[in-house]
Design a protein around this motif. Structure first.
Motif, PDB file in Angstrom:
ATOM      1  N   PHE A   1       4.665   8.091   6.722  1.00 25.91           N
ATOM      2  CA  PHE A   1       4.341   6.906   5.934  1.00 25.91           C
ATOM      3  C   PHE A   1       4.108   7.249   4.474  1.00 25.91           C
ATOM      4  O   PHE A   1       3.270   8.082   4.138  1.00 25.91           O
ATOM      5  N   GLY A   2       4.858   6.571   3.611  1.00 27.45           N
ATOM      6  CA  GLY A   2       4.676   6.735   2.172  1.00 27.45           C
ATOM      7  C   GLY A   2       4.255   5.451   1.487  1.00 27.45           C
ATOM      8  O   GLY A   2       3.363   5.455   0.645  1.00 27.45           O
ATOM      9  N   GLU A   3       4.907   4.345   1.875  1.00 24.82           N
ATOM     10  CA  GLU A   3       4.626   3.070   1.214  1.00 24.82           C
ATOM     11  C   GLU A   3       5.176   1.930   2.045  1.00 24.82           C
ATOM     12  O   GLU A   3       6.201   2.079   2.721  1.00 24.82           O
TER      13      GLU A   3
ATOM     14  N   VAL B   1       1.869  -1.205  11.297  1.00 23.46           N
ATOM     15  CA  VAL B   1       1.872  -2.385  10.433  1.00 23.46           C
ATOM     16  C   VAL B   1       2.425  -3.544  11.248  1.00 23.46           C
ATOM     17  O   VAL B   1       3.401  -3.390  11.987  1.00 23.46           O
TER      18      VAL B   1
ATOM     19  N   PHE C   1      -1.879   6.204   8.712  1.00 23.94           N
ATOM     20  CA  PHE C   1      -0.997   5.135   9.172  1.00 23.94           C
ATOM     21  C   PHE C   1      -0.851   5.140  10.681  1.00 23.94           C
ATOM     22  O   PHE C   1      -0.445   6.132  11.288  1.00 23.94           O
TER      23      PHE C   1
ATOM     24  N   ILE D   1       0.848  -1.208   0.000  1.00 23.87           N
ATOM     25  CA  ILE D   1       0.000   0.000   0.000  1.00 23.87           C
ATOM     26  C   ILE D   1       0.876   1.248   0.000  1.00 23.87           C
ATOM     27  O   ILE D   1       1.963   1.251   0.580  1.00 23.87           O
ATOM     28  N   ARG D   2       0.372   2.288  -0.687  1.00 21.78           N
ATOM     29  CA  ARG D   2       1.016   3.595  -0.712  1.00 21.78           C
ATOM     30  C   ARG D   2       0.054   4.612  -0.101  1.00 21.78           C
ATOM     31  O   ARG D   2      -1.164   4.359  -0.040  1.00 21.78           O
ATOM     32  N   ASN D   3       0.573   5.749   0.294  1.00 17.61           N
ATOM     33  CA  ASN D   3      -0.250   6.709   1.059  1.00 17.61           C
ATOM     34  C   ASN D   3      -1.290   7.437   0.208  1.00 17.61           C
ATOM     35  O   ASN D   3      -2.072   8.232   0.733  1.00 17.61           O
TER      36      ASN D   3
ATOM     37  N   PHE E   1      -6.471   3.537   1.726  1.00 21.67           N
ATOM     38  CA  PHE E   1      -5.552   4.088   2.729  1.00 21.67           C
ATOM     39  C   PHE E   1      -6.293   5.129   3.560  1.00 21.67           C
ATOM     40  O   PHE E   1      -6.932   6.026   3.028  1.00 21.67           O
TER      41      PHE E   1
ATOM     42  N   VAL F   1       9.016  -0.405   5.339  1.00 21.15           N
ATOM     43  CA  VAL F   1       8.029   0.639   5.617  1.00 21.15           C
ATOM     44  C   VAL F   1       8.757   1.960   5.385  1.00 21.15           C
ATOM     45  O   VAL F   1       9.619   2.355   6.178  1.00 21.15           O
TER      46      VAL F   1
ATOM     47  N   ASN G   1       9.044   6.167   4.258  1.00 20.73           N
ATOM     48  CA  ASN G   1       8.365   7.438   4.544  1.00 20.73           C
ATOM     49  C   ASN G   1       7.801   8.118   3.302  1.00 20.73           C
ATOM     50  O   ASN G   1       7.010   9.052   3.412  1.00 20.73           O
TER      51      ASN G   1
END
Lengths: 148, 148
Positions: free
Chosen positions: B40-42, A43, A40, A30-32, A37, B126, B128
């Motif tokens: 969080f980016g991905e 995880v 976050f 998953i991406r932001n 989404f 994980v 950013n």
């Protein structure tokens, strides 16, 4: 409760890329900016043994984004939300490394899952909030009349 | 370049909980208030085959948070940042399901990794920011004089 080919309101199935390479592979999760989404928080990985069921669970605030990159897991969701247009609906999903996609589950739905592979069955959850025992509830297997 | 027991500036090793249960286990990865979390980016999975090396990579913006919940991976980091107090330092890490922790790598460091297990070697990152080819660079294995 009725099984259905329709999807419970708010539940999303999103196809994901698996990029194969001779050195090793890359699996998207998953991406932001992706569908489903919702921020976050945490995880984590949850594994489930062969033929074992982890159920039933409900979160009051957590949106879960599940993927299964190892093994095979059956995941069942039941909607008993008072004002839901899909109240009473039950959905069954098979997630696996071969049938690889992201399953988004909004808060306030019952869910549980079962390990279908004799080896490792790995569920990764990208959740919008960190684990918080106060925002979740659990019931025993017999709480819902479902034949696993 | 010199190997060292000291850690390159900005690199963090954070112990993580593995919670064992007869039904299946729970592995922590990262929460939004944890050490090393930088937004969080991905999140994605990268696998690497036995005896195969993926190197060298450098990101200009990405902070990576790596865990290895399946298999065993050697990860090597080299610091050639102009103004770093650890410039010239090289660090080697072994990440595995048995030696389970989170490795945080800030931007602008060279890194690479090698699969040490004959089965699946799985790295979860994980990050950013989402994947962006413009913020990363790659060099071939011979770019750094390191014996894998």
């Amino acid at each position: 409760m009725g099984k259905s080919k329709l999807t419970i309101k708010g539940v999303l199935q999103t196809p994901l890329k698996k990029i194969f390479n001779e050195k090793g592979n890359l699996f998207h999760i998953i991406r932001n900016f992706d569908n489903g989404f919702n921020g976050f928080g945490e995880v984590y990985i949850s594994t489930v043994k062969y033929e074992v069921v982890k159920a039933w669970k409900k979160h009051f605030k957590m949106t879960s984004n599940f993927v299964v990159p190892v093994g095979k897991i059956k995941l069942v969701i039941f909607d008993d939300r008072e004002n839901s247009t899909t109240k009473g609906m039950l959905n069954e999903f098979i997630l696996s490394v071969d049938n690889y996609y992201r399953l988004t589950i909004p808060p306030n739905l019952w869910y549980g899952f079962k390990g279908l592979d004799e080896g490792l069955n790995m569920l990764i959850n990208v959740a919008n909030i960190p684990h918080d025992p106060l925002e979740q509830t659990n019931e025993t297997l017999s709480y819902l009349n479902y034949k696993w």
